[in-house]
Write an enzyme that holds these catalytic residues in place. Structure first.
Site, PDB file in Angstrom:
ATOM      1  N   HIS A  53      -1.899  49.592  78.307  1.00 18.73           N
ATOM      2  CA  HIS A  53      -1.714  49.330  77.222  1.00 18.73           C
ATOM      3  C   HIS A  53      -0.233  50.098  76.860  1.00 18.73           C
ATOM      4  CE1 HIS A  53      -4.649  46.208  75.971  1.00 18.73           C
ATOM      5  NE2 HIS A  53      -3.344  45.657  76.986  1.00 18.73           N
TER       6      HIS A  53
ATOM      7  N   GLU B 251       0.113  51.420  73.603  1.00 18.44           N
ATOM      8  CA  GLU B 251      -0.911  52.185  73.376  1.00 18.44           C
ATOM      9  C   GLU B 251      -1.298  53.769  73.428  1.00 18.44           C
ATOM     10  OE1 GLU B 251      -0.648  49.025  72.624  1.00 18.44           O
ATOM     11  OE2 GLU B 251      -1.125  48.406  70.499  1.00 18.44           O
TER      12      GLU B 251
ATOM     13  N   ASP C 134      24.693  31.604 100.994  1.00 16.88           N
ATOM     14  CA  ASP C 134      24.067  33.233 101.006  1.00 16.88           C
ATOM     15  C   ASP C 134      23.077  33.107 102.173  1.00 16.88           C
ATOM     16  OD1 ASP C 134      26.313  33.402  99.369  1.00 16.88           O
ATOM     17  OD2 ASP C 134      25.037  33.231  97.707  1.00 16.88           O
TER      18      ASP C 134
ATOM     19  N   LEU D  91      15.354  35.782  99.486  1.00 16.67           N
ATOM     20  CA  LEU D  91      14.893  35.920  97.730  1.00 16.67           C
ATOM     21  C   LEU D  91      13.506  36.570  98.086  1.00 16.67           C
ATOM     22  CD1 LEU D  91      16.286  32.549  96.961  1.00 16.67           C
ATOM     23  CD2 LEU D  91      17.100  34.588  96.348  1.00 16.67           C
TER      24      LEU D  91
END
Lengths: 335, 335
Positions: A53, A55, A222, A226
């Site tokens: 995290h 913190e 195109d 992906l």
């Protein structure tokens, strides 16, 4: 410029936005730690699910800054950093202040909660942007106040809430964002619009998306893959929006392992997924206007191309703008 | 995020860029002061000619932060701040570090030089981005080192040089920048493109421009005033680029006092001025490509309009990007 609590929280916010879209299913969170003389000891963010995290990352950096003890820098696992800090902190944190965009978690899982780590280290002042409303992790504030810590809430609450919205939406229903790359003159055609760094960032986001939505015409024209090859990541499932169901199956995206592909003429499937990226230009923009939470624009500082976004009248709030190598990356909300 | 000397210099750079285009005939300069425990005491910039230098503004803020003595905040005149600091500093600065994007001046004019103020206050560590090559102000570094100060040069030199370029160009020949406002989709037409805050910023820049260049068609179509009324400022002289010399003299710009207006079919007049803003769209962009130093784009996060920049192939380096209320402001250099 005023150097105050808002300044420190803004540093945490800007650091956290760099990882927006990369932390799913976790929230993007940033944390600044300020020392007893108001020196900045650390500005860190939560970078991806499974990683520490915000913190914990910030406490690790701050510990190193205060002690010069390099051994903590070799630790990557949150439990290891928790343990190292608890064993070695030697009360160096007692006069530090911690600023976090989201209320520290109260969740005791593989590691003790961030809230317990913070009070165990003797930190007495915590500034929080958004409250944590996730039932699994909430009440961090109460744990802190019950253990002698002063908690100041709602610092830059509006900005912190905007940072947290994708997480909250993914818990409630789903988070849907529309991503596009354009040049200064608004064009989206004619080869790679954005820099390699920007495209790598998009691949990192695809890696943690669970569904990518794309228009049938784009697929035909195109012939994209992906996937998330630039970061060696997982390719998301694909929803091709198309009335015409026939596609040339030699198009690259059909030949990526481990993905499901749906060819459908509505967006109902989106509700089965939690973290959804829509890629497209103006046609897709107009069709998905009502299901999109945020917009993500990669802006290349160049002129060129010929096909421009042709949609009228929409306005946005810019939630965050950063310059990453050549391009600008903007997270926006339609207003 | 790494909190180091580059971080402190970057704060100074970002603060200084806010005043780029407003400090003429002086350079845009930023200054950060860091305390003995690495706490940030001040981040300030030179804001306009006649106002204190960046170092003086930063020393004023830092003095207040260290002493809580409010009386210094009431001083606006550079000489008064110099004197107050010299009389009252009480050696509080001896362990501070000063970061400045430009070598402190050696020029003793109405006030002693910044270099002398810095060493008189007992500051022993100075970090400099760009050397000052202006003969009137250079040698600040030597004054500092001769008085016991360690000077570290070329910190983020490339970025500081980019900040300084407009000043250097105005000394050598002139500084010419091309300013435009556009929406996300590249359009420049259909009413006010940018926010009131952005337009106020443009007026503040016009106030210190000595020439504004505009195309004849824009004058005929928009009938602009092109003054600096939003900041109660002086209206710059105007060069209307037009082959056709006849204009309806009831157009607002012709009726602003104290300005000269030239209607010419070339840009030779630009060389008679030092700080020149060109306003326009694609036609003017193409015609002035060879005389422009920097580009300034006000980007409104909205879609709308119909007339887009239609120029091909140019690429830019983004020198600075900031969000000011609704819009984004980008300073760029063509590459």
């Amino acid at each position: 410029m005023i150097i105050d609590n808002n300044f420190y929280m803004n540093l945490a916010l800007n650091e956290a936005w760099k990882y927006q879209g990369l932390t799913y299913p976790n929230p993007a969170v940033g944390c600044t730690i300020v020392g007893k003389s108001s020196e900045i000891l650390a500005v860190e963010a939560h970078q991806k699910a499974g990683a520490p995290h915000a913190e914990v990352n910030a406490l690790q950096s701050a510990y190193y800054k205060l002690t010069n003890d390099k051994s903590i820098l070799s630790l990557a696992d949150s439990a290891d950093i928790h343990n190292y800090l608890l064993l070695n902190h030697n009360n160096i944190f007692t006069k530090t202040k911690l600023f976090t965009t989201l209320e520290p978690c109260s969740h005791h899982g593989k590691t003790p909660s961030c809230a317990s780590l913070i009070y165990e280290l003797g930190i007495k002042e915590v500034y929080v942007g958004s409250p944590d409303t996730n039932v699994l992790a909430q009440n961090g504030k109460d744990i802190l106040t019950n253990n002698g810590c002063s908690v100041y809430t709602k610092l830059l609450a509006k900005e912190c809430d905007a940072l947290l919205l994708p997480f909250k939406r993914s818990l409630e229903e789903n988070f849907v964002y529309f991503k596009w790359a354009q040049r200064l003159n608004g064009t989206t055609d004619d080869g790679n619009v954005s820099s390699l760094e920007s495209r790598t960032d998009v691949h990192a986001k695809r890696d943690v998306c669970d569904l990518l939505v794309i228009g049938g015409n784009t697929v035909r024209e195109d012939r994209p893959k992906l996937d998330a090859r630039l970061v060696d990541g997982k390719a998301p499932d694909i929803l091709i929006y198309s009335r015409e169901k026939e596609f040339d199956k030699t198009i690259a995206l059909f030949n990526v392992e481990g993905r499901e592909i749906f060819i459908e003429s509505d967006f109902k499937r989106v509700k089965n997924y939690k973290n959804v990226m829509i890629e497209g230009t103006d046609t897709m923009y107009m069709m998905t206007r009502d299901i999109v939470d945020y917009y993500l624009c990669y802006l290349s500082p160049s002129f060129g191309g010929s096909k421009s976004f042709d949609v009228c009248g929409d306005k946005f709030d810019i939630l965050n703008v950063t310059q990453e190598s050549e391009d600008i990356i903007m997270w926006m909300k339609r207003i």
